[in-house]
Write a protein that holds these residues in place. Sequence first.
Motif, short mmCIF file in Angstrom:
data_model
loop_
_atom_site.label_atom_id
_atom_site.label_comp_id
_atom_site.label_asym_id
_atom_site.label_seq_id
_atom_site.Cartn_x
_atom_site.Cartn_y
_atom_site.Cartn_z
N VAL A 65 0.85 -1.20 0.00
CA VAL A 65 0.00 0.00 0.00
C VAL A 65 0.88 1.25 0.00
O VAL A 65 0.65 2.18 -0.78
CB VAL A 65 -0.96 -0.01 1.21
N ALA A 66 1.91 1.25 0.84
CA ALA A 66 2.81 2.41 0.92
C ALA A 66 3.44 2.68 -0.45
O ALA A 66 3.56 3.83 -0.88
CB ALA A 66 3.89 2.17 1.97
N LYS A 67 3.82 1.60 -1.13
CA LYS A 67 4.43 1.77 -2.46
C LYS A 67 3.46 2.46 -3.41
O LYS A 67 3.83 3.35 -4.17
CB LYS A 67 4.84 0.40 -3.00
N GLN A 68 2.19 2.05 -3.35
CA GLN A 68 1.17 2.66 -4.21
C GLN A 68 0.95 4.13 -3.84
O GLN A 68 0.52 4.92 -4.67
CB GLN A 68 -0.16 1.89 -4.12
N LEU A 69 1.23 4.47 -2.59
CA LEU A 69 1.09 5.87 -2.16
C LEU A 69 2.35 6.67 -2.48
O LEU A 69 2.43 7.86 -2.18
CB LEU A 69 0.80 5.96 -0.65
N GLY A 70 3.36 6.00 -3.04
CA GLY A 70 4.58 6.72 -3.44
C GLY A 70 5.76 6.56 -2.51
O GLY A 70 6.73 7.33 -2.61
N TYR A 71 5.72 5.59 -1.61
CA TYR A 71 6.81 5.41 -0.64
C TYR A 71 7.55 4.09 -0.87
O TYR A 71 6.93 3.03 -0.95
CB TYR A 71 6.28 5.42 0.79
N LYS A 72 8.87 4.20 -0.95
CA LYS A 72 9.70 3.01 -1.07
C LYS A 72 9.84 2.36 0.31
O LYS A 72 9.65 3.05 1.33
CB LYS A 72 11.09 3.39 -1.58
N PRO A 73 10.21 1.07 0.33
CA PRO A 73 10.35 0.39 1.64
C PRO A 73 11.26 1.15 2.62
O PRO A 73 10.97 1.19 3.81
CB PRO A 73 10.95 -0.97 1.26
N ASN A 74 12.33 1.76 2.10
CA ASN A 74 13.24 2.45 3.05
C ASN A 74 12.69 3.79 3.54
O ASN A 74 13.32 4.46 4.34
CB ASN A 74 14.64 2.60 2.45
N GLN A 75 11.51 4.15 3.05
CA GLN A 75 10.86 5.37 3.57
C GLN A 75 9.79 5.05 4.61
O GLN A 75 9.12 5.95 5.12
CB GLN A 75 10.22 6.16 2.42
N ILE A 76 9.62 3.75 4.88
CA ILE A 76 8.60 3.34 5.84
C ILE A 76 9.19 3.26 7.24
O ILE A 76 10.25 2.66 7.44
CB ILE A 76 8.01 1.95 5.48
#
Length: 278
Positions: free
Chosen positions: A70-81
């Motif tokens: 979901v985060a990826k679809q919102l524009g966030y890469k794993p290292n931004q989580i």
Amino acid sequence: MKLRKVTAASAVALTLAVTATACGSDNKNDSGSSGGGKIKIGIKYDQPGLGLKEPNGSFSGFDVDVATYVAKQLGYKPNQIEFVETKSADRENALARGDVKFIAATYSITDERKQKVDFAGPYLLAHQDLLVKANSNISKATDLNGKKLCSVTGSTSAQNIHDTIAPKANLREYSGYSECIAGLQSGAVDAVTTDDSILAGFAAQDKYKGQFKLAGLKLSNENYGIGVKKGDTTTVNKINTALEKMVSDGSWQKAVSKNFGPANYKNEQAPKIGNIVK
Ligand code: GLU
């Protein structure tokens, strides 16, 4: 703790440096709401197969994979989580305070919770069940009368026991399911009750193998939703789109097999967005 913060800070610094270098070239995937900032997501830290913080500091589980997708679809890469622990009793407050952008933490959609938070989903249908010792003769809800039963404060599991399933059980409420499981192993409690998805994950852990069994009762319907701050319809809609995509591109099934396969948990098929099973 300090060490982890330093590591996270250097990770951000590295990301910024890389982003700066790549500027104007191939950073079009970064165009979402993120910019390069972080997103905070609430998960459980102690539920194997769903949300677990590993000893090395990494995270695993179905909720973690859903959240990451979901985060990826919102524009966030794993290292931004940045994953934040949201225990059962803390979830509504964490959203109201804005501690996290969303919560993926075995969080059932209920009318009561909908007064305080909004939900995207559902993305999984689970059922309340009992976990007992392998040699226990507790096999149905009425066997719980007078027995020591453990569940978690702020969960639907505890509420359902009080309200309907076994009001005469001697219910102990702890702050997390891992504490209940420790109590079951030590004999402090006779049974643990919560979602079958969670109980299966504990039962399959190496340290508990062969010690516990699930009763296999479908005592309730638990429609897992992604919690967001009340009124944040934009995020709800974006998450619903992401969840639909996760199912249609096969990622949902992949996450199911990876996380529930080892626990031999037979999950229900992917729910339709907005379809709450009462
Ligand atoms: N799904 C149930 C709930 O949201 C039980 C699991 C939990 O406590 O997270 O209350």
